[in-house]
Design a protein around this motif. Sequence first.
Motif, mmCIF file in Angstrom:
data_model
loop_
_atom_site.group_PDB
_atom_site.id
_atom_site.type_symbol
_atom_site.label_atom_id
_atom_site.label_comp_id
_atom_site.label_asym_id
_atom_site.label_seq_id
_atom_site.Cartn_x
_atom_site.Cartn_y
_atom_site.Cartn_z
ATOM 1 N N GLN A 109 -7.947 0.318 3.523
ATOM 2 C CA GLN A 109 -8.616 -0.075 4.785
ATOM 3 C C GLN A 109 -8.840 -1.580 4.786
ATOM 4 N N ARG A 159 -1.444 4.323 -2.073
ATOM 5 C CA ARG A 159 -2.914 4.311 -1.950
ATOM 6 C C ARG A 159 -3.300 4.148 -0.481
ATOM 7 N N LYS A 160 -4.436 4.742 -0.116
ATOM 8 C CA LYS A 160 -4.982 4.508 1.231
ATOM 9 C C LYS A 160 -5.762 3.203 1.206
ATOM 10 N N SER A 206 0.843 -1.210 0.000
ATOM 11 C CA SER A 206 0.000 0.000 0.000
ATOM 12 C C SER A 206 0.868 1.247 0.000
ATOM 13 N N GLU A 248 -9.101 3.472 -1.434
ATOM 14 C CA GLU A 248 -9.800 4.768 -1.548
ATOM 15 C C GLU A 248 -9.843 5.267 -3.007
#
Length: 387
Positions: free
Chosen positions: A356, A353-354, A348, A387
């Motif tokens: 979760q 990139r974000k 990541s 995201e």
Amino acid sequence: MNLNYPIVKIKDKSSKAFRLSKNPWVYSGAIHELDSSLEDSQLVYLEDSKGRIGIAYLDKNGRIPLRFLLFTEADEKFDTNSIISRLNDAWNLRSSFLDFSFTNSFRFINSEGDYLPGLTVDIYHELAIFSISSNYVKNWIRIVQEFLATKGIQYFAIKNENSGFSFLTEKHISEIRFKENGLEFQFSIQDSQKTGFYLDQRDNRKKIETYASERSILNTFSFTGAFGIYGKRGKAKHIHNIDSSNKAIEASKIIQEINFPNDNTFQHSVADVFSFLREMEVSKYDLIVLDPPAFAKSKKSLPQAARAYKDLNRIAFQKIAKNSIIFTFSCSGFMDKNLFRQIIFAASQEAGRKVQILEELGHSFDHPVDIFHPEGDYLKGMVLKIE
Ligand code: SAH
């Protein structure tokens, strides 16, 4: 009662762990004394200087020369009834949580996880496929066959050491059709890999239905396309299966036709996933499944495997559309959950990139893990939101 199992002595410094944590695997380093004239593939008592620890079977040339079947200090025996009792427990576990009219494919015996070390039995409707990782376990095959015959199983095959299957009785079939969560799958017995189908992913495939609606799915390492079939039931608008095996892709076209005939939302390609991802345009897909084969086949190959997992995930993170979902997996037993998480963290970061974590995934309940045998816990996965 004198049972006359021969005695194998365990080192005192190793036996403490067996007495406390009851991991069934005894490596050669833990053996204090093993009479070289002892006949292979038989039951033995394991003892340390304090006395008996339990009963194990001997597999002299195996990677794991002794595997515990029973931890007991008493003069107990391990016989046909002991095996049948474990088969009953395993069957009851599956039959209490599965509706066989909806799912008739499952792992019946998961080796150490069902207290029958070295034996794996998968059921596909009327077919049972055995796979064996120790010579001694051959003694159990007939008992398991008789047990399964009472449950309606008609065909019995065993996975060969190198590849393919052999039938154990006169009754042969070339193809087996079975159900998983109401969907239909099949495989040709001679053409298939491993045990024919990746049963361990059943719950995770089901899970994709929740996330699939209106999404374009890229199903990498798709094998026979099972994740995609569930994705379609979850109302995905496009599904692209990618596998390097021509046979797997041909099979996935047939399975698609069985479940969703004449449906043009499916696409199937024979390709190398790494090259495909590198060449793929950005934002084409908003749900990607990354389910590669085990990259780490040994502890030694772990650093190299970790790089491969990181590359795979990084490229997918770079290419996937905004507000997307990734199902990412590792089935390498040598890689634990923490390391896998670190790899996803690094991927990541490198992709910028974000990410979760929405859910953490593992194998289905029919692949139970003995808490004292963490080596049995090999499949890990995550549902990620990008995201
Ligand atoms: N997700 C599948 C199981 C995947 S098994 C399921 O749910 O059924 C791993 C698959 O990866 C195998 O079918 C194998 O043929 C394929 N494979 C291995 N290396 C590959 C590569 N470099 N590119 C594409 N496919 C590959």
